[in-house]
Design a protein around this motif. Structure first.
Motif, short mmCIF file in Angstrom:
data_model
loop_
_atom_site.label_atom_id
_atom_site.label_comp_id
_atom_site.label_asym_id
_atom_site.label_seq_id
_atom_site.Cartn_x
_atom_site.Cartn_y
_atom_site.Cartn_z
N ARG A 191 72.45 23.08 -12.50
CA ARG A 191 73.47 22.45 -11.64
C ARG A 191 72.89 21.27 -10.87
O ARG A 191 73.52 20.22 -10.74
CB ARG A 191 74.05 23.47 -10.67
N GLN A 192 71.65 21.44 -10.38
CA GLN A 192 71.01 20.35 -9.65
C GLN A 192 70.79 19.14 -10.57
O GLN A 192 71.00 17.99 -10.15
CB GLN A 192 69.68 20.83 -9.07
N LEU A 193 70.39 19.38 -11.80
CA LEU A 193 70.18 18.28 -12.74
C LEU A 193 71.51 17.60 -13.09
O LEU A 193 71.58 16.38 -13.19
CB LEU A 193 69.49 18.79 -14.01
N ALA A 194 72.56 18.39 -13.27
CA ALA A 194 73.87 17.80 -13.56
C ALA A 194 74.35 16.94 -12.40
O ALA A 194 74.88 15.85 -12.59
CB ALA A 194 74.88 18.91 -13.87
N ASP A 195 74.13 17.43 -11.18
CA ASP A 195 74.58 16.69 -10.00
C ASP A 195 73.78 15.41 -9.78
O ASP A 195 74.33 14.38 -9.38
CB ASP A 195 74.47 17.57 -8.75
N SER A 196 72.47 15.47 -10.04
CA SER A 196 71.63 14.32 -9.75
C SER A 196 71.61 13.30 -10.88
O SER A 196 71.49 12.09 -10.63
CB SER A 196 70.19 14.77 -9.43
N LEU A 197 71.74 13.75 -12.13
CA LEU A 197 71.67 12.84 -13.28
C LEU A 197 73.04 12.42 -13.78
O LEU A 197 73.15 11.46 -14.55
CB LEU A 197 70.89 13.50 -14.42
N HIS A 198 74.08 13.17 -13.42
CA HIS A 198 75.45 12.92 -13.90
C HIS A 198 75.49 12.94 -15.43
O HIS A 198 76.15 12.12 -16.06
CB HIS A 198 75.97 11.58 -13.36
N LYS A 540 66.93 32.53 -4.84
CA LYS A 540 66.75 31.89 -6.14
C LYS A 540 67.11 30.41 -6.12
O LYS A 540 66.66 29.65 -6.99
CB LYS A 540 67.61 32.60 -7.19
N ARG A 541 67.93 29.99 -5.17
CA ARG A 541 68.34 28.58 -5.15
C ARG A 541 67.14 27.65 -4.98
O ARG A 541 67.02 26.65 -5.69
CB ARG A 541 69.36 28.34 -4.03
N GLN A 542 66.24 28.00 -4.07
CA GLN A 542 65.09 27.14 -3.83
C GLN A 542 64.19 27.07 -5.06
O GLN A 542 63.63 26.01 -5.38
CB GLN A 542 64.29 27.66 -2.63
N VAL A 543 64.07 28.18 -5.78
CA VAL A 543 63.27 28.17 -7.01
C VAL A 543 63.91 27.24 -8.04
O VAL A 543 63.22 26.45 -8.70
CB VAL A 543 63.15 29.60 -7.56
N GLY A 544 65.24 27.33 -8.19
CA GLY A 544 65.93 26.45 -9.13
C GLY A 544 65.79 24.99 -8.76
O GLY A 544 65.60 24.12 -9.64
N LEU A 545 65.85 24.66 -7.46
CA LEU A 545 65.69 23.28 -7.03
C LEU A 545 64.29 22.76 -7.32
O LEU A 545 64.10 21.61 -7.73
CB LEU A 545 66.00 23.15 -5.54
N ARG A 546 63.29 23.62 -7.15
CA ARG A 546 61.91 23.19 -7.45
C ARG A 546 61.71 23.03 -8.96
O ARG A 546 60.95 22.16 -9.39
CB ARG A 546 60.92 24.20 -6.86
N LEU A 547 62.37 23.86 -9.75
CA LEU A 547 62.31 23.65 -11.20
C LEU A 547 62.96 22.33 -11.59
O LEU A 547 62.46 21.61 -12.46
CB LEU A 547 63.00 24.81 -11.93
N ALA A 548 64.09 22.01 -10.96
CA ALA A 548 64.75 20.75 -11.26
C ALA A 548 63.85 19.57 -10.89
O ALA A 548 63.80 18.56 -11.61
CB ALA A 548 66.07 20.66 -10.50
N LEU A 549 63.11 19.69 -9.80
CA LEU A 549 62.16 18.65 -9.42
C LEU A 549 61.07 18.51 -10.47
O LEU A 549 60.71 17.39 -10.87
CB LEU A 549 61.55 18.99 -8.06
N ALA A 550 60.55 19.65 -10.95
CA ALA A 550 59.54 19.61 -12.01
C ALA A 550 60.11 19.00 -13.29
O ALA A 550 59.42 18.25 -14.00
CB ALA A 550 59.01 21.02 -12.27
N ALA A 551 61.37 19.30 -13.59
CA ALA A 551 62.01 18.73 -14.79
C ALA A 551 62.09 17.22 -14.68
O ALA A 551 61.84 16.49 -15.66
CB ALA A 551 63.41 19.33 -14.96
N ARG A 552 62.46 16.73 -13.52
CA ARG A 552 62.59 15.28 -13.36
C ARG A 552 61.25 14.59 -13.58
O ARG A 552 61.20 13.45 -14.04
CB ARG A 552 63.15 14.98 -11.97
N LYS A 553 60.16 15.28 -13.27
CA LYS A 553 58.84 14.67 -13.48
C LYS A 553 58.41 14.76 -14.94
O LYS A 553 58.09 13.73 -15.56
CB LYS A 553 57.79 15.34 -12.60
N VAL A 554 58.38 15.96 -15.51
CA VAL A 554 57.76 16.11 -16.83
C VAL A 554 58.73 15.87 -17.98
O VAL A 554 58.31 15.55 -19.09
CB VAL A 554 57.10 17.51 -16.99
N ALA A 555 60.04 16.03 -17.74
CA ALA A 555 61.01 15.84 -18.82
C ALA A 555 61.71 14.49 -18.75
O ALA A 555 62.13 13.96 -19.78
CB ALA A 555 62.05 16.96 -18.81
#
Length: 658
Positions: A191-198, A540-555
């Protein structure tokens, strides 16, 4: 679980695998992982496969209703399988995906989006549902999002790779009904990736609580592991001769216990009626032994024996048919009056054993249970009321609540025990076979992995398994640089006020090293949002947000920093200096100037005072010649206060001093 029941289950699973393959060969259409509302990966050629008549021409189109935007064609092989590749597309949709052959077979899928697809997998903390997370009701109520699509893979443990799923499942548009029971961590990340990347996000969720990493790796990749050789050998034997496999495994495990347990010679005595156990202390098991109030069990991982004496009438002894002990963490071996009645691997499985005829006698009877806990909580942790004898009439006889116990060898001495290959979700490769193989080779943006609790206590093996899993899945999904996002283990267990070994800390450091060694791996630190009283923290929300941050870097290649990571430790005069990289802004210590959680290790480890200097941490007067390494947060439940300017916690670690 009795061996007989396990054997029947394993044969049933094998039959299901065969049936699944036969059904797939006789059908027409795309693989079951494709359905209405699916998300296809953008900016890459997209793998699409399925079944049709053998040696038949098939064609595939992706259209927007008025025109074809992409197409592919090919032929099925002799078994009727086809594999096509759609040309890469930019994010968009909705589209219609159609496959057809020359015999007027056609399948049409609607509302297909092109965006990013994530495979989320692991054990219970990835499986943890959105509805049970913090503010779960509110999160579920607000889950409607047409850009977010969800595909939940049903649990399925299989002896060989299958092409279909254990039950019918399909892609769903995110809604309260669709999101409530899906992975909370994966949902928050997507959800965080969808919201931030559209950009549309698709999440394929395939998890199973309590499972070890080796269950998720293909057999081919595990075949090189010496530690897997016996399990794979007996698993192969089981397919052709279950009885021979059980006999072989019993002999093998007895030899393992003989070689690893210092108290093995006492088994015959401690499991029988003749042993006088009055010198053993007593407790009422009603939770993990770490919370029992017994000081010696507060941080213990390893073997604990339990003995129980119950007095039965002649009628009760003659008609008792089963013994129930509730769940036991992690594995147990159980005897009645010295007769082995069963053993089970799995921390969350209730123990239910069929009693051999004549095992019980009128008068006093002894039930003995040897428990081996490899990490985290341990013991007979269910409610006392769950422990009963059941008679053939259906009546039950409650076991006394109080047990005598004896603490045996710790996990460092014993090591991780072998797991019976026919136990559900216990054998090497069975979850790869049943839950990942049906998804392969779906084109992905990346993988999010949250697992490691089940491998705590076997760090040396996990250090090989985790990079093997990454390599294996990259090969299977035909993407050599496939991004992997790893959640570092959270906190659970008993806090410590002296430096001690920690199986959970070992796993965390292995996960950190994977990120350090692989530029396509990103890690989300999570110990600060854990719960030492609950292995399943709800934040779990904070974990998901940190994963989204990691995704934005490595993916996605954004120049982001994921939080403080140790770079090196060196001597500066009499001090030790720990340099960090990945710091946003500057290091900060919450709650004061002193930094908590640092240890210096020589022959033994001791806590060390520490303070921040720029993006380094200084350990004053700790640079003696005897000092060999520095540890940080080395505990099942680390209490730490080192963060950076983006409120990201520093990763626990152990590093040698240069």
């Amino acid at each position: 679980m009795t061996h007989r029941f396990a054997a029947e289950m394993f044969v049933s699973l094998l039959a299901l695998a065969v049936a699944s393959g036969a059904q797939a060969q006789g059908a027409f259409g795309l693989a079951p992982v494709f359905s209405d509302h699916a998300v296809l990966q953008r900016d890459k050629p997209v793998a699409v496969w399925g079944q049709a008549p053998a040696n038949e021409a098939v064609s595939l189109t992706l259209s927007d209703g008025s025109r074809i935007v992409a197409s592919a064609s090919g032929k099925t092989d002799a078994s009727g399988r086809f594999s096509l590749s759609l040309p890469q597309q930019a994010a968009g949709g909705p589209y219609v995906l159609t496959v057809s052959d020359t015999h007027d077979h056609t399948q049409t899928l609607n509302d297909i989006l092109v965006g990013d697809v994530w495979l989320c997998s692991g054990q219970s903390n990835m499986e943890f549902p959105l509805k049970a997370a913090n503010n779960g009701a509110g999160e579920v109520a607000g889950a409607s999002d047409p850009l977010l699509r969800i595909f939940d893979v049903p649990r399925n443990s299989q002896a060989a790779p299958v092409t279909g799923f254990a039950k019918e499942t399909q892609w769903k548009v995110s809604s309260p009904a669709a999101a409530a029971d899906t992975s909370a961590v994966c949902y928050f990340m997507a959800r965080q990736l969808a919201d931030s990347l559209h950009v549309p996000q698709g999440m394929i969720h395939a998890s199973w609580g309590g499972t070890a990493a080796q269950l998720w790796i293909s057999r081919e990749s595990l075949a090189t592991f010496d530690e897997m050789r016996e399990a794979l050998k007996v698993e192969d034997l089981y397919r052709v001769d279950p009885q021979a496999a059980q006999s072989y495994w019993k002999t093998y495990t007895q030899a393992w216990w003989r070689d690893h347990d210092p108290d093995y010679r006492q088994v015959g005595e401690w499991s029988g009626k003749g042993f006088a156990d009055t010198n053993w202390p007593t407790l009422v098991p009603s939770g993990v032994w770490e919370n029992s109030g017994v000081a010696d069990l507060k941080t213990f991982d390893g073997i604990v024996w339990y003995r129980q004496t119950i007095t039965l009438t002649a009628d009760q002894a003659a008609h008792a048919v089963t013994l129930d002990l509730g769940p036991i963490d992690d594995s147990d071996t159980t005897w009645v009056n010295g007769t082995w009645v069963g053993s089970t691997d799995g921390w969350n499985l209730p123990r239910h054993y069929t009693l051999p005829k004549g095992a019980l006698k009128a008068g006093k009877n002894v039930i003995a249970v040897r428990v081996l806990d490899s990490g985290g909580g341990g013991g007979l942790y269910g409610a006392p009321a769950e422990r009963t004898l059941t008679l053939d009439s259906g009546a039950t006889v409650a076991l006394p609540a109080e047990w005598r116990y004896h603490i045996g060898a710790d996990i460092k001495t014993v090591g991780a025990p072998p797991t019976a290959p026919w136990s559900e979700a216990a054998a090497p490769a069975v979850l790869y076979n049943g839950m990942i193989a049906p998804v392969v080779p779906y084109t992905l943006k990346g993988v999010a992995w949250y697992q490691g609790e089940a491998n705590a206590g076997a760090g040396a093996l996990y250090a090989k398994l985790l990079p093997t899993l990454v390599k294996d899945w990259r090969e299977r999904f035909q993407s050599p640089d496939l991004p992997f996002l790893v959640v570092q283990l959270s906190s659970f267990g008993t806090p410590q006020d002296t430096p001690l070994p920690s199986g959970w800390a070992e796993i965390r450091d292995i996960q950190r090293q994977l990120e350090q060694d692989d530029p396509h791996v990103g890690m989300a630190v999570s110990y600060d949002v854990g719960d030492r009283f609950d292995i399943h923290p709800t934040q779990k929300r904070q974990v998901g947000l940190r994963l989204a941050l990691a995704a934005r870097k490595v993916a996605y290649g954004e120049p982001l920093k994921l939080g403080p990571r140790p770079e090196r430790v060196y001597r500066r005069g009499n001090d030790l200096v720990v340099e960090f990289q990945g710091v946003n802004g500057s290091l900060r210590a919450y709650g004061g100037k002193d930094v908590l959680g640092f240890e210096v290790c020589a022959a033994v480890c001791h806590f060390a005072s520490a303070h921040i200097e720029g993006n380094s941490v200084i350990l004053p007067a700790e640079g003696s010649a005897e000092a060999r390494s520095v540890r940080f947060g080395w505990a099942d439940v680390p209490y730490l206060n080192l963060y950076d300017g983006a409120d990201l916690p520093a990763s626990p670690f152990t590093l040698d001093i240069r």
